[in-house]
Scaffold this active site. Structure first.
Site, PDB file in Angstrom:
ATOM      1  N   ASP A 129      50.031  49.588  33.267  1.00 31.23           N
ATOM      2  CA  ASP A 129      51.131  49.041  32.474  1.00 31.23           C
ATOM      3  C   ASP A 129      51.148  49.772  31.128  1.00 31.23           C
ATOM      4  OD1 ASP A 129      52.090  46.576  34.153  1.00 31.23           O
ATOM      5  OD2 ASP A 129      49.914  46.580  34.251  1.00 31.23           O
ATOM      6  N   GLN A 139      53.069  48.386  28.173  1.00 32.15           N
ATOM      7  CA  GLN A 139      52.375  47.189  27.677  1.00 32.15           C
ATOM      8  C   GLN A 139      51.233  47.590  26.745  1.00 32.15           C
ATOM      9  OE1 GLN A 139      51.525  43.587  30.169  1.00 32.15           O
ATOM     10  NE2 GLN A 139      49.526  44.521  30.374  1.00 32.15           N
ATOM     11  N   VAL A 158      43.716  51.964  39.218  1.00 33.96           N
ATOM     12  CA  VAL A 158      42.989  51.984  40.494  1.00 33.96           C
ATOM     13  C   VAL A 158      44.030  52.019  41.617  1.00 33.96           C
ATOM     14  CG1 VAL A 158      41.345  50.741  41.959  1.00 33.96           C
ATOM     15  CG2 VAL A 158      41.097  50.686  39.461  1.00 33.96           C
ATOM     16  N   GLU A 197      40.999  44.948  43.054  1.00 31.15           N
ATOM     17  CA  GLU A 197      39.977  45.841  42.494  1.00 31.15           C
ATOM     18  C   GLU A 197      40.409  46.500  41.179  1.00 31.15           C
ATOM     19  OE1 GLU A 197      36.709  46.037  43.347  1.00 31.15           O
ATOM     20  OE2 GLU A 197      37.391  44.294  44.472  1.00 31.15           O
ATOM     21  N   GLY A 198      41.707  46.576  40.947  1.00 29.74           N
ATOM     22  CA  GLY A 198      42.176  47.084  39.649  1.00 29.74           C
ATOM     23  C   GLY A 198      41.705  46.165  38.523  1.00 29.74           C
ATOM     24  N   HIS A 199      41.876  44.865  38.729  1.00 28.38           N
ATOM     25  CA  HIS A 199      41.398  43.901  37.722  1.00 28.38           C
ATOM     26  C   HIS A 199      39.884  44.009  37.554  1.00 28.38           C
ATOM     27  CE1 HIS A 199      45.163  41.712  39.199  1.00 28.38           C
ATOM     28  NE2 HIS A 199      45.383  41.810  37.897  1.00 28.38           N
ATOM     29  N   LEU A 252      43.867  38.452  41.851  1.00 30.16           N
ATOM     30  CA  LEU A 252      43.020  39.562  41.405  1.00 30.16           C
ATOM     31  C   LEU A 252      42.716  40.545  42.532  1.00 30.16           C
ATOM     32  CD1 LEU A 252      40.524  37.612  39.112  1.00 30.16           C
ATOM     33  CD2 LEU A 252      42.691  38.710  38.503  1.00 30.16           C
ATOM     34  N   GLY A 265      46.098  36.609  37.420  1.00 31.92           N
ATOM     35  CA  GLY A 265      45.480  36.196  38.681  1.00 31.92           C
ATOM     36  C   GLY A 265      45.912  37.070  39.848  1.00 31.92           C
ATOM     37  N   SER A 317      48.421  46.453  43.035  1.00 33.15           N
ATOM     38  CA  SER A 317      49.241  45.506  42.286  1.00 33.15           C
ATOM     39  C   SER A 317      49.235  44.175  43.019  1.00 33.15           C
ATOM     40  CB  SER A 317      50.686  46.031  42.190  1.00 33.15           C
ATOM     41  OG  SER A 317      51.566  44.969  41.852  1.00 33.15           O
TER      42      SER A 317
HETATM   43  P1  AMP Z   1      48.410  41.458  35.750  1.00 31.84           P
HETATM   44  O1  AMP Z   1      47.533  40.426  36.372  1.00 31.84           O
HETATM   45  O2  AMP Z   1      49.280  42.187  36.718  1.00 31.84           O
HETATM   46  O3  AMP Z   1      49.123  40.959  34.534  1.00 31.84           O
HETATM   47  O4  AMP Z   1      47.422  42.580  35.222  1.00 31.84           O
HETATM   48  C1  AMP Z   1      46.350  42.257  34.373  1.00 31.84           C
HETATM   49  C2  AMP Z   1      45.728  43.524  33.868  1.00 31.84           C
HETATM   50  O5  AMP Z   1      45.272  44.306  34.970  1.00 31.84           O
HETATM   51  C3  AMP Z   1      46.710  44.417  33.085  1.00 31.84           C
HETATM   52  O6  AMP Z   1      46.030  44.966  31.970  1.00 31.84           O
HETATM   53  C4  AMP Z   1      47.074  45.473  34.099  1.00 31.84           C
HETATM   54  O7  AMP Z   1      47.449  46.696  33.510  1.00 31.84           O
HETATM   55  C5  AMP Z   1      45.765  45.626  34.854  1.00 31.84           C
HETATM   56  N1  AMP Z   1      45.987  46.207  36.177  1.00 31.84           N
HETATM   57  C6  AMP Z   1      46.861  45.776  37.124  1.00 31.84           C
HETATM   58  N2  AMP Z   1      46.823  46.602  38.192  1.00 31.84           N
HETATM   59  C7  AMP Z   1      45.914  47.563  37.915  1.00 31.84           C
HETATM   60  C8  AMP Z   1      45.425  48.718  38.607  1.00 31.84           C
HETATM   61  N3  AMP Z   1      45.873  49.050  39.829  1.00 31.84           N
HETATM   62  N4  AMP Z   1      44.486  49.485  38.006  1.00 31.84           N
HETATM   63  C9  AMP Z   1      44.028  49.168  36.765  1.00 31.84           C
HETATM   64  N5  AMP Z   1      44.448  48.099  36.060  1.00 31.84           N
HETATM   65  C10 AMP Z   1      45.380  47.316  36.623  1.00 31.84           C
END
Ligand code: AMP
Length: 289
Positions: free
Chosen positions: A159, A162, A185, A43-45, A41, A39, A194
């Site tokens: 990540d 991961q 992103v 623009e990366g998500h 969320l 969550g 992040s």
């Molecule tokens: P999280 O909610 O931080 O656990 O991230 C969920 C997913 O979003 C994971 O696969 C992360 O690698 C991806 N993610 C987080 N930040 C970014 C970003 N800036 N660009 C691309 N993917 C991202």
């Protein structure tokens, strides 16, 4: 609005309906893609959501802040929880199914006696600073894969460790799922998006630029080998007292072990640092000449 489901039974029932509906309009066997998130969320998500939409007729976004992947002294309690605006953002991107289970739905007995272990690489870099983190990640990802049973699961390259460990689990334990990955992103100044960036104050936000700048410096030194790469990145990171370096490493993407001095070809530069109270990670692929 997307359908937001809190229970496993509810999710499975919604998936059956969505598949029957998609099959009546399109392919006989509609594909499912899962985007696991915690969550908050951004623009990366959403880039992950777009990749999922390219790969499948039915997209499930899960939102679950997984306590199993947080250490005792970590930021589980302060981790941002913004489900309402998350659902709105997903609606704007055309997502129809959101799985936002409660804690007791995922861990009915509190703890889980059965867990997935990430093995040797799970104890390095992020895993060294965050003991048990990757066991927690792999365990919840395994559960989500069994619950949703997607054709594709989508992860961000931000990540990188991961991604490596999830792919290895999928191969080692014969999960029948494809992994799609999406480039990181970034903000205009290079900082990786992040959920934790919102904790940075104005001064820290400027200091945080040291991470992407260190990766740029690493890339510029790639012709001169791993030691030069580390020195170049380190000098950027130590240039700001607000940045407390946790680890900086150049690893072989195939093994995730530190590269040899004579390594040529693609390598991953991993960095983690604390800026104020906020822990940030980033990485970049470079080509060691
Ligand atoms: P999280 O909610 O931080 O656990 O991230 C969920 C997913 O979003 C994971 O696969 C992360 O690698 C991806 N993610 C987080 N930040 C970014 C970003 N800036 N660009 C691309 N993917 C991202």
């Amino acid at each position: 609005m997307p359908v937001v489901v809190e229970t496993i039974a509810g999710l499975r029932s919604q998936l059956r309906q969505a598949k029957a509906h998609a099959a009546s309009e399109g392919p006989a066997r509609p594909r499912v893609a899962l985007v696991p998130t915690m969550g908050a969320l951004h623009e990366g998500h959403m880039a992950l959501v777009e990749r999922a939409q390219e790969r499948a007729e039915i997209v499930v976004v899960s939102i679950f802040v997984n306590p199993l992947q947080f250490g005792a002294s970590e930021d589980l309690d302060r981790y941002p929880r913004t489900v309402e605006s998350d659902v709105e953002r997903l609606r704007a991107h055309g997502v129809q199914l959101v799985f936002a289970p409660t804690l007791s739905e995922v861990y009915p007995a509190g703890d889980l006696p059965t867990k997935v272990t990430a093995g040797d690489i799970g104890d390095l870099y992020e895993g060294r600073s965050r003991r048990g983190h990757f066991d927690g990640v792999l365990t919840v990802v395994a559960k989500l894969l069994h619950i949703v049973n997607p054709d594709t699961v989508v992860f961000g390259k931000k990540d990188a460790q991961q991604v490596f460990l999830v792919k290895r689990m999928i191969a080692d334990l014969n999960f029948d799922v494809q992994v799609a990955t999406v480039p990181t992103v970034r903000e205009d100044d290079g900082l990786a998006l992040s959920s934790r960036n919102r904790f940075l104050d104005a001064r820290e936000r400027i200091a945080a630029r040291a991470l992407p700048r260190a990766l740029e410096a690493a890339e510029s030194s790639a012709d001169r080998g791993p030691d030069a790469v580390l020195a170049a990145a380190q000098s950027v990171l130590t240039g700001d007292t607000a940045v407390q370096l946790d680890y900086l490493q150049v690893v072989n993407p195939a093994t995730f072990l530190p590269v040899d001095d004579n390594h040529h070809g693609p390598a991953l530069v991993l960095v983690a640092a604390r800026v104020g109270d906020t822990r940030l990670i980033d990485n970049a692929t470079i080509h060691l000449g």
